[in-house]
Design a protein around this motif. Structure first.
Motif, PDB file in Angstrom:
ATOM      1  N   ARG A 145      -5.181   8.781   1.759  1.00 30.10           N
ATOM      2  CA  ARG A 145      -3.985   8.541   3.019  1.00 30.10           C
ATOM      3  C   ARG A 145      -4.940   8.734   4.062  1.00 30.10           C
ATOM      4  NH1 ARG A 145       1.199  11.643   1.799  1.00 30.10           N
ATOM      5  NH2 ARG A 145       0.336  13.086   2.387  1.00 30.10           N
ATOM      6  N   LEU A 152       3.924   1.722  -1.271  1.00 31.69           N
ATOM      7  CA  LEU A 152       4.433   1.787  -2.557  1.00 31.69           C
ATOM      8  C   LEU A 152       3.297   2.338  -3.493  1.00 31.69           C
ATOM      9  CD1 LEU A 152       6.458  -1.194  -2.879  1.00 31.69           C
ATOM     10  CD2 LEU A 152       7.266   0.788  -2.879  1.00 31.69           C
ATOM     11  N   LEU A 153       2.111   1.909  -3.368  1.00 32.90           N
ATOM     12  CA  LEU A 153       1.024   2.240  -4.200  1.00 32.90           C
ATOM     13  C   LEU A 153       0.685   3.739  -4.046  1.00 32.90           C
ATOM     14  CD1 LEU A 153      -1.329   1.224  -6.179  1.00 32.90           C
ATOM     15  CD2 LEU A 153      -2.849   1.040  -4.005  1.00 32.90           C
ATOM     16  N   ILE A 154       0.799   4.238  -2.808  1.00 30.84           N
ATOM     17  CA  ILE A 154       0.269   5.615  -2.864  1.00 30.84           C
ATOM     18  C   ILE A 154       1.548   6.457  -2.539  1.00 30.84           C
ATOM     19  CG2 ILE A 154      -1.861   5.344  -1.726  1.00 30.84           C
ATOM     20  CD1 ILE A 154      -0.601   5.907   0.874  1.00 30.84           C
ATOM     21  N   GLU A 183       3.566   7.474  -5.114  1.00 31.34           N
ATOM     22  CA  GLU A 183       3.354   8.529  -6.331  1.00 31.34           C
ATOM     23  C   GLU A 183       2.431   9.480  -6.182  1.00 31.34           C
ATOM     24  OE1 GLU A 183       6.230   8.792  -8.016  1.00 31.34           O
ATOM     25  OE2 GLU A 183       7.034   6.973  -7.009  1.00 31.34           O
ATOM     26  N   PRO A 184       2.260  10.490  -6.841  1.00 35.73           N
ATOM     27  CA  PRO A 184       1.019  11.416  -6.975  1.00 35.73           C
ATOM     28  C   PRO A 184       0.038  10.763  -7.766  1.00 35.73           C
ATOM     29  CG  PRO A 184       2.729  12.534  -7.903  1.00 35.73           C
ATOM     30  CD  PRO A 184       3.393  11.303  -7.274  1.00 35.73           C
ATOM     31  N   LEU A 208       0.823  -1.323   0.068  1.00 38.55           N
ATOM     32  CA  LEU A 208       0.011   0.051  -0.023  1.00 38.55           C
ATOM     33  C   LEU A 208       1.064   1.131   0.224  1.00 38.55           C
ATOM     34  CD1 LEU A 208      -3.004  -0.742   2.337  1.00 38.55           C
ATOM     35  CD2 LEU A 208      -2.844  -0.491   0.104  1.00 38.55           C
TER      36      LEU A 208
END
Lengths: 286, 457, 308
Positions: free
Chosen positions: A101, A88-90, A92-93, A86
């Motif tokens: 978040r 890693l998933l968030i 990047e913008p 998760l």
């Protein structure tokens, strides 16, 4: 400047800490060696290892230890990898990242008792729960989670509550990564998976260690979830060491056995900690 | 008088100052006196620990009437869930903590604490009419004829069933059914395809959850928890028969999730019309027959709890009572409050403000004799009959060394009860056999009693 | 203890603007990357996946929120109701039945003060262990962790008796002390980890310039460690807020926290779902809102991995 002056000044702080911890521990050790039952005030005196042996010879003892380890292991095994994924998933913008978040970390703020009641009655009930409705939508027979898979249900509840914590820690660790290195790697043509393997994961080493240690502390004492949902059952399928202490000792108002159980739990925790340190501990000192 | 004024020649302002000084002195003295008087008259604060069922919440709301009538007493409420309440008040009274001035205790604690001398004896006057209390309840809270706790609310258990389904199956349920008849009826009305289950019974592990019901079942099959030598009887024939019957009945005709269902879960199911029959606390009757809550209110009918080999102990007895810890320094105020809240006048007050359907039941003959109450509560007669037939001193066919219908009033019972409850819940869930469950329960019971010194193997 | 030359990292030799955030109080948190825009498809996939997971994980809380506005019957309806007319009756009931403000005030006071107390005790200890590492440091840390591992149910009676003998039952003080005690090992650990990220050279330099200990702490350590202190404080705040076991056992009429308020709603005989949901919402709302607003601070503060 003399190094020892700051050290001396700091001794009181460390000393208070020491005292702060030793008093309850000392009292627990004392109570575990005497007979102390609130309901039977006339039964006093040195009990030696009687309390310990009573606790350990409980028929559910072995299962409780196994369940504790299973609970601990499963929740860590769920929250750490999914937390990393998760994070890693968030990392990047994308549109709405801030809100996502916030949504992700919310479960951590819910009280354990509310968490338990929420899952038991609103989600997992085989007749009027939400999960039952979802299952029926797909044409399947609703699963009776708490009866047929009690430990698994407890694991799900606890993991749901702790996943945000792990995600948060990993998320912030990733934020602090060295951008230059990432740039360089990308320019050298590294694929995403390679980046994950050689850059992101090593970087998260310390955070994983911290998450594992902190979860270890809290998960050994999981109580509210079990008490409110399955009451340790059916049988002793979802009894862990903490619940066993409650069942054995607190229900009987037997402080002697409760203290013995508590010390045993600490012993178990230390053993587990030694193993975990071996696995992740080298990362702690980095 | 301020020094700077004294030092100067007397001026007109001096007399003003003197006057002011005099006034302020008088004011100060009056203030002090007032404070002293207020101190002497400071209201006695009573901390009341209570459980969060509907009637207690009601009492909290109505407590302002008491405070108005007794301005020198102020009430502070601590509302807790039953298990936590029991934990807190027991710890408090055993360590003489003095945290609570009035405690809500159940029929389980009352005899134990009364015998240990932990409770203050309650004195009642003629207006209170202690003989109005239902005899079984009164015997449960008295030791040697002395009242140690005042019952606020009492309940027994009964059979609640959907008359429409029974009529459709062509069965007439009489007032005192047997378990065999109940099983037959359950088989006839069990219809899971249309969302109706034959019978719903408690299954969640707990000495007051599934074991409350199972104990009554064991009683009516002719069993007991411990014999006169305190040997646990879990592997005796009545226990085996009763538990095998229970597991079979629920497995065949019960709803899914029974092993974790307790009162509230089954109430929700019954209100939605999903349970053909339900044996549980009499207070459930008031909920399931309330059209505002229940979809099948008009179709519910009531009968006594089913029996098998003996009517003894077939329905349980439970009451919530108010008690004063021994050695309390606020006995007078606490006594006043307890007398008020368990009196006939209180019941009238609730009837006036909330209606007769909401009065705390199970305690007084006068409540049941009241025609308004009978009109408002269809189940009143059945409930009174149930309570009258449940005697804590005579609940088992073979003679028992303990008191209590659905529990044994000994401190070790909680731990034994939950352990056996867990085992039987596992048997219901199919994870173990009934025999294995009973064997494990027997081992635990023997362990606990040996440790406590009741019983030597 | 001095860091060996090989432990000095290349990043330290970078000019200050390009050093990682933790050691550079002047750095802004990078909000966007400076690389060329990624494929829109990748972002879209990422967005969809992230939203899906977030909504799924948040769903139970949303359901709790919905239930708070239902009647008791609607709350246990089969199948679960999604559309219904909202009602505020549960909130009224909660407010009428118990003194929400008293509990809320107790929660705030005990959480905040226990956090402050904890930080006051933990920070100096963490400082000593991070910058004056001795042989015993690691062992002390492990030992502190292990005392935390003692389950609360086991220590209940000793602590209760202690509280009773010191006349601290049903006081905020007792709760503050117990909460701080429970969270202390975690706080020491986390602060230790943060302080380890601060290069001792900066502190050395300050000392070399003639700063006293107090000045060193105030002008150098605090600014650099503020993120760590804030995030540790926030964690302790949340843990204290949610602590139900001790609140229930050590309080009676005066010192109850919101956790005890919740406990009074799970009734043994009678439906209580909707009311419990309303009470829960009222109990978790403050801390959730606070958490939402301060999560940015958390994000900036919890940079464990700044040192590579």
């Amino acid at each position: 400047m003399n190094r020892s002056i700051p050290r001396l000044l700091l001794a009181p702080a460390v000393g208070t800490l020491f005292l702060w911890m030793i008093v309850p521990l000392g009292m627990t050790i004392y109570f575990s060696l005497v007979r102390y039952n609130l309901m039977q005030p006339d039964q006093t005196g040195f009990a030696g290892l009687e309390n310990f042996s009573f606790f350990v010879t409980d028929p559910s003892f072995g299962t409780a230890v196994v369940n504790t380890l299973l609970l601990l292991g499963s929740v860590i095994a769920i929250t750490v990898p999914i937390g990393v994924a998760l994070a890693l998933l968030i990392n990047e913008p994308f549109p709405g990242r801030g809100i996502v978040r916030v949504l992700l970390i919310s479960p951590f703020f819910v009280m354990p008792t509310v968490n338990a009641l929420l899952w038991k009655n609103m989600m997992m009930n085989p007749i009027y729960g939400v999960l039952a409705q979802v299952w029926t939508c797909f044409g399947a027979q609703p699963v009776d989670w708490l009866t047929d898979h009690p430990l698994f249900s407890v694991i799900v509840m606890v993991a749901w509550q702790w996943l945000p914590f792990a995600t948060l820690i990993f998320m912030t660790a990733l934020q602090g990564m060295d951008r230059e290195q990432l740039e360089a790697a990308r320019m050298d043509g590294a694929t995403y998976l390679q980046q994950v393997r050689f850059l992101y994961l090593p970087h998260l080493g310390r955070s994983v260690a911290v998450v594992v240690m902190i979860e270890l502390i809290f998960l050994l004492g999981v109580f509210a979830e079990i008490y409110t949902t399955t009451a340790g059952g059916p049988g002793d399928a979802s009894t862990n060491v903490t619940f066993l202490i409650f069942k054995q000792a607190l229900l009987n108002f037997d402080a002697g056995v409760a203290s013995a159980g508590a010390l045993f739990a600490v012993l178990l925790a230390n053993i587990v900690a030694v193993f975990l340190i071996r696995m992740v501990g080298k990362n702690l000192d980095r | 008088m301020p020094r700077f004024l004294r030092a100067q020649r007397p001026r007109p302002t001096t007399s003003v100052a003197a006057l002011l000084a005099a006034m302020s002195t008088v004011a100060g003295l009056t203030g002090l006196a007032g404070a002293a008087q207020a101190q002497a008259q400071a209201p006695t604060e009573l901390v009341i620990a209570t459980v969060n069922n509907g009637h207690m919440i009601e009492m909290q709301k109505l407590s302002k009437h008491f405070e108005e009538a007794n301005p020198d007493i102020k009430l502070k409420w601590v509302t807790l869930e039953e298990g936590v309440l029991r934990q807190r008040v027991t710890t408090d009274i055993a360590t003489k903590g003095g945290q609570f001035d009035v405690m809500t205790i159940g029929l389980y604690e009352a005899p134990i604490w009364g015998r240990k001398g932990w409770l203050q004896e309650l004195k009642t006057d003629a207006a209170y009419d202690v003989d109005d209390l239902l005899p079984t309840v009164r015997s449960g809270v008295s030791v040697d004829g002395k009242l140690f706790a005042a019952p606020f609310y009492a309940e027994s258990s009964m059979l609640m069933y959907r008359k429409d389904l029974a009529d459709k199956a062509g069965v007439k349920v009489d007032d005192h059914p047997t378990w065999t008849q109940v099983k037959d009826l359950a088989a006839k009305i069990h219809d899971p395809k249309h969302g109706v289950y034959g019978i719903c019974l408690r299954g969640k592990p707990g000495w007051g959850d599934n074991m409350a019901f199972i104990t009554t079942l064991v009683n009516t099959f002719g069993g007991q928890w411990f014999d006169m030598q305190w040997k646990p009887q879990l592997e005796s024939k009545p226990w085996k028969d009763a538990t095998a019957f229970y597991v079979d009945l629920l497995k065949q005709y019960g709803p899914p999730g029974s092993a974790s269902n307790s009162f509230n879960e089954i109430l929700a199911l019954t209100n939605a019309g999903k349970c053909g029959m339900w044996v549980d606390a009499t207070i459930a009757a008031s909920f399931v027959s309330d059209p505002r809550q229940s979809q099948v209110a008009a179709q519910m009918a009531f009968a006594q709890a089913p029996t098998m080999n003996t009517p003894k102990g077939a329905n349980w007895l439970w009451s919530w009572n108010l008690a004063i810890p021994a050695g309390s320094r606020k006995v007078a105020a606490a006594q006043k409050f307890i007398t008020w809240s368990t009196s006939k006048d209180y019941i009238q007050l609730v009837a006036k403000t909330q209606g007769w359907a909401k009065v705390p039941t199970g305690t007084r003959r006068s409540t049941y004799a009241n025609p308004e109450f009978q009109k408002a509560a269809r189940f009143a007669a059945a409930e009174k009959a149930a309570i009258d037939s449940a005697s804590p001193n005579d609940a088992t066919l073979p003679k028992s060394p303990y008191v209590g219908v659905q529990f044994a009033a000994i401190p070790e019972f909680q731990a034994i009860g939950i352990a056996v409850g867990q085992q039987l819940s596992a048997a219901l869930a199919g994870r173990t056999t009934v025999d294995a469950a009973l064997k494990a329960g027997q081992t635990t019971a023997e362990r606990e009693l040996t440790k406590a010194g009741y019983y030597r193997k | 203890m001095e860091r060996l030359p090989m432990e000095r990292l290349p990043t330290e030799r970078l000019p200050i603007e390009r050093q990682p955030m933790a050691r550079n109080p002047l750095a802004r948190a990078p909000t966007t990357t400076r690389r060329p825009a990624p494929f829109p498809l990748a972002t879209a996939v990422r967005a969809v996946a992230a939203w899906a997971v977030a909504l799924l994980l948040f769903f139970p809380i949303a359901w709790l929120g919905l239930t708070a506005f239902k009647t008791e019957l609607q709350a246990v309806a089969v199948p679960p109701q999604w559309l219904f007319t909202p009602t505020l009756e549960n909130f009224h009931e909660v407010q009428a039945r118990s003194d929400y403000l008293l509990y809320a005030r107790n929660s705030v006071v005990t959480s905040v003060l226990s956090t402050v107390l904890g930080l006051l005790l933990a920070a100096p200890a963490a400082y000593a262990m991070a910058f004056f590492r001795g042989r015993w440091t690691r062992d002390i840390l492990m030992w502190m962790l292990s005392t935390k591992m003692m389950p609360a149910v086991g220590a209940l009676v000793p602590i209760y008796v202690l509280a009773q003998k010191s006349q601290l039952l049903d006081t905020q003080a007792a709760l503050i002390i117990v909460f701080a005690l429970s969270n202390l090992p975690i706080m020491v650990w986390m602060l230790y980890s943060h302080f380890r990220d601060i290069p001792p050279e900066i502190l050395e330099a300050a000392r070399m310039d003639g700063a006293t200990l107090w000045q060193e702490v105030r002008l150098v350590l605090l600014p650099l460690g503020m993120g760590g202190l804030a995030s540790t404080g926030l964690l302790c705040l949340v843990l204290s807020w949610n602590e139900a076991f001790w609140s229930l056992n050590l309080s009676a009429a005066k010192a109850g926290t919101l956790a005890t308020l919740i406990a009074s709603y799970s009734s043994p005989e009678g439906l209580f779902w909707a009311k419990l949901s309303a009470a829960s919402l009222m109990a978790i709302a403050p801390i959730v809102v606070f958490g939402w607003f301060s999560q940015k601070q958390l994000v900036q503060g919890l940079t464990f991995g700044a040192v590579k």
